[in-house]
Design a protein around this motif. Structure first.
Motif, PDB file in Angstrom:
ATOM      1  N   ARG A  85     112.347  87.413  19.709  1.00 27.47           N
ATOM      2  CA  ARG A  85     113.514  86.587  19.472  1.00 27.47           C
ATOM      3  C   ARG A  85     114.652  86.828  20.426  1.00 27.47           C
ATOM      4  N   ILE A  86     115.497  85.868  20.432  1.00 30.92           N
ATOM      5  CA  ILE A  86     116.745  86.230  20.925  1.00 30.92           C
ATOM      6  C   ILE A  86     117.538  87.305  20.524  1.00 30.92           C
ATOM      7  N   THR A  87     118.186  88.077  21.355  1.00 30.49           N
ATOM      8  CA  THR A  87     118.722  89.117  20.588  1.00 30.49           C
ATOM      9  C   THR A  87     120.278  89.518  21.105  1.00 30.49           C
ATOM     10  N   GLY A  88     120.521  90.718  21.872  1.00 36.59           N
ATOM     11  CA  GLY A  88     122.051  90.624  22.362  1.00 36.59           C
ATOM     12  C   GLY A  88     122.299  92.005  22.098  1.00 36.59           C
ATOM     13  N   ARG A  89     123.609  92.503  22.449  1.00 38.30           N
ATOM     14  CA  ARG A  89     124.187  93.810  22.407  1.00 38.30           C
ATOM     15  C   ARG A  89     123.906  94.639  21.109  1.00 38.30           C
ATOM     16  N   ASP A  90     124.387  93.909  19.808  1.00 37.76           N
ATOM     17  CA  ASP A  90     124.030  94.474  18.537  1.00 37.76           C
ATOM     18  C   ASP A  90     122.975  93.927  17.906  1.00 37.76           C
ATOM     19  N   GLY A  91     122.149  93.037  18.675  1.00 40.03           N
ATOM     20  CA  GLY A  91     120.969  92.598  17.935  1.00 40.03           C
ATOM     21  C   GLY A  91     121.096  91.196  17.680  1.00 40.03           C
ATOM     22  N   TYR A  92     122.512  90.701  17.428  1.00 46.37           N
ATOM     23  CA  TYR A  92     122.591  89.272  17.122  1.00 46.37           C
ATOM     24  C   TYR A  92     123.435  88.649  17.804  1.00 46.37           C
ATOM     25  N   ASP A  93     124.192  89.175  18.822  1.00 47.44           N
ATOM     26  CA  ASP A  93     125.007  88.593  19.525  1.00 47.44           C
ATOM     27  C   ASP A  93     124.764  87.155  19.959  1.00 47.44           C
ATOM     28  N   GLU A  94     123.566  86.951  20.672  1.00 49.79           N
ATOM     29  CA  GLU A  94     123.273  85.787  21.174  1.00 49.79           C
ATOM     30  C   GLU A  94     123.148  84.566  20.063  1.00 49.79           C
ATOM     31  N   GLY A  95     122.709  85.322  18.816  1.00 53.69           N
ATOM     32  CA  GLY A  95     122.575  84.164  17.563  1.00 53.69           C
ATOM     33  C   GLY A  95     123.990  83.579  17.313  1.00 53.69           C
ATOM     34  N   PHE A  96     125.024  84.603  17.158  1.00 48.47           N
ATOM     35  CA  PHE A  96     126.391  84.432  16.959  1.00 48.47           C
ATOM     36  C   PHE A  96     126.987  83.632  17.992  1.00 48.47           C
ATOM     37  N   ARG A  97     126.583  83.428  19.282  1.00 46.29           N
ATOM     38  CA  ARG A  97     126.929  82.726  20.334  1.00 46.29           C
ATOM     39  C   ARG A  97     126.495  81.368  19.980  1.00 46.29           C
ATOM     40  N   LEU A  98     125.479  81.006  19.630  1.00 51.45           N
ATOM     41  CA  LEU A  98     124.561  79.763  19.340  1.00 51.45           C
ATOM     42  C   LEU A  98     125.218  79.256  18.347  1.00 51.45           C
ATOM     43  N   TYR A  99     125.401  79.980  17.356  1.00 54.05           N
ATOM     44  CA  TYR A  99     125.921  79.422  16.059  1.00 54.05           C
ATOM     45  C   TYR A  99     127.328  78.894  16.438  1.00 54.05           C
ATOM     46  N   ARG A 100     128.145  79.502  17.139  1.00 50.29           N
ATOM     47  CA  ARG A 100     129.469  79.341  17.395  1.00 50.29           C
ATOM     48  C   ARG A 100     129.612  78.010  18.247  1.00 50.29           C
ATOM     49  N   LEU A 101     128.613  77.774  19.182  1.00 50.81           N
ATOM     50  CA  LEU A 101     128.409  76.773  20.031  1.00 50.81           C
ATOM     51  C   LEU A 101     128.451  75.350  19.193  1.00 50.81           C
ATOM     52  N   LEU A 102     127.361  75.542  18.347  1.00 49.80           N
ATOM     53  CA  LEU A 102     126.847  74.113  17.421  1.00 49.80           C
ATOM     54  C   LEU A 102     128.091  74.268  16.510  1.00 49.80           C
ATOM     55  N   ARG A 103     128.733  74.959  15.922  1.00 49.50           N
ATOM     56  CA  ARG A 103     129.855  74.672  15.131  1.00 49.50           C
ATOM     57  C   ARG A 103     130.997  73.932  15.904  1.00 49.50           C
ATOM     58  N   GLU A 104     130.942  74.251  17.034  1.00 47.97           N
ATOM     59  CA  GLU A 104     132.253  73.655  17.750  1.00 47.97           C
ATOM     60  C   GLU A 104     131.750  72.326  18.437  1.00 47.97           C
ATOM     61  N   MET A 105     130.586  72.277  19.024  1.00 48.89           N
ATOM     62  CA  MET A 105     130.303  70.795  19.478  1.00 48.89           C
ATOM     63  C   MET A 105     129.614  69.820  18.451  1.00 48.89           C
ATOM     64  N   LYS A 106     129.135  70.468  17.172  1.00 47.41           N
ATOM     65  CA  LYS A 106     128.624  69.502  16.229  1.00 47.41           C
ATOM     66  C   LYS A 106     127.607  68.570  16.554  1.00 47.41           C
TER      67      LYS A 106
END
Ligand SMILES: C[S@@+](CC[C@H](N)C(=O)[O-])C[C@H]1O[C@@H](n2cnc3c(N)ncnc32)[C@H](O)[C@@H]1O
Length: 230
Positions: free
Chosen positions: A48-69
């Motif tokens: 899985r994708i991961t990140g500093r606290d385990g889900y950072d990369e997931g949060f960033r992907l989520y944010r990107l898709l929320r913004e670019m729709k």
């Protein structure tokens, strides 16, 4: 709202959705059932994708898709479905868009013909009796379609069907040849202003060569996860 406040807002949306707890329960199930290593000698893992606290990369992907729709998003490499779940949650919250994924799964404990997977493949597997993306919550699957097979065989036909796409993410076979093939193929289908993402960009020169060739600046989304905009 400031940029960091927006980021927190999006992270808050994910946390409120219960997705992180859901994925944690699924991960516990994975580690209860999957033990050992691949025939190539890599310890089994979720990939899985991961990140500093385990889900950072997931949060960033989520944010990107929320913004670019995005209306049409494509990814390669599903495995247990962690990145896929974050992408689908964003589409669900957007109330629009579809995600098409391709995966050639390796199942823990199964024997494969030599050459089925590339020699450099690590230990990313799914548990026996599970399908790729089994960790994705049932209520997020309505916007998702999955093609099983090698991206080298399946990506072109998939993109012929989707037409122009808004978002592409590579997280399948991290060989130089496969990454270069996916970047070239997805770029042709990507609309101007669309996002091209790749994980494990540090494993070989494919990402650096591609971004230089198309003249785009690579922006980090994680330690090995990066983005360019067309
Ligand atoms: C790193 S994992 C994907 C992890 C996923 N993105 C996540 O965050 O949970 C890579 C997946 O790609 C699959 N794969 C390997 N070679 C492939 C190929 N040539 N085409 C498509 N999928 C492939 C692997 O078996 C595995 O399921």
């Amino acid at each position: 709202m400031s940029e960091s406040a927006t980021a927190l807002d999006h992270e808050g949306e994910v946390r409120e959705s219960g997705l992180v707890e859901h994925l944690e329960r699924r991960a516990a199930e994975f580690w209860d059932t999957v033990k050992g290593e691949t025939e190539r000698g890599h310890r089994y893992n979720t990939g899985r994708i991961t990140g500093r606290d385990g889900y950072d990369e997931g949060f960033r992907l989520y944010r990107l898709l929320r913004e670019m729709k995005p209306r049409v998003a494509v990814e390669t490499g599903v495995c247990n479905g962690v990145s896929t779940a974050f992408l689908l949650l964003a589409l669900e919250r957007n109330g629009d868009g579809e995600l098409h994924s391709i995966d050639l799964p390796e199942i823990a404990g199964e024997q494969y013909e030599p050459g089925t997977f590339w020699d450099g493949k690590g230990g990313a597997v799914i548990p026996p009796g599970r399908d790729p993306g089994w960790m994705i919550p049932a209520d997020l699957r309505g916007r998702w379609s999955l093609v099983l097979g090698r991206s080298q065989d399946e990506l072109r036909p998939l993109l012929e069907g989707t037409g122009e796409i808004d978002f592409f993410m590579h997280d399948s076979e991290h060989s130089y040849d496969c990454m270069s093939f996916e970047f070239d193929t997805a770029w042709e289908a990507l609309r101007d202003g669309g996002a091209l993402i790749a994980d494990d960009v540090n494993l070989n020169p494919a990402w650096d060569e591609f971004t230089t060739r198309v003249g785009r600046r690579s922006q980090p989304l994680g330690s090995k996860l990066a983005l360019i905009v067309k």
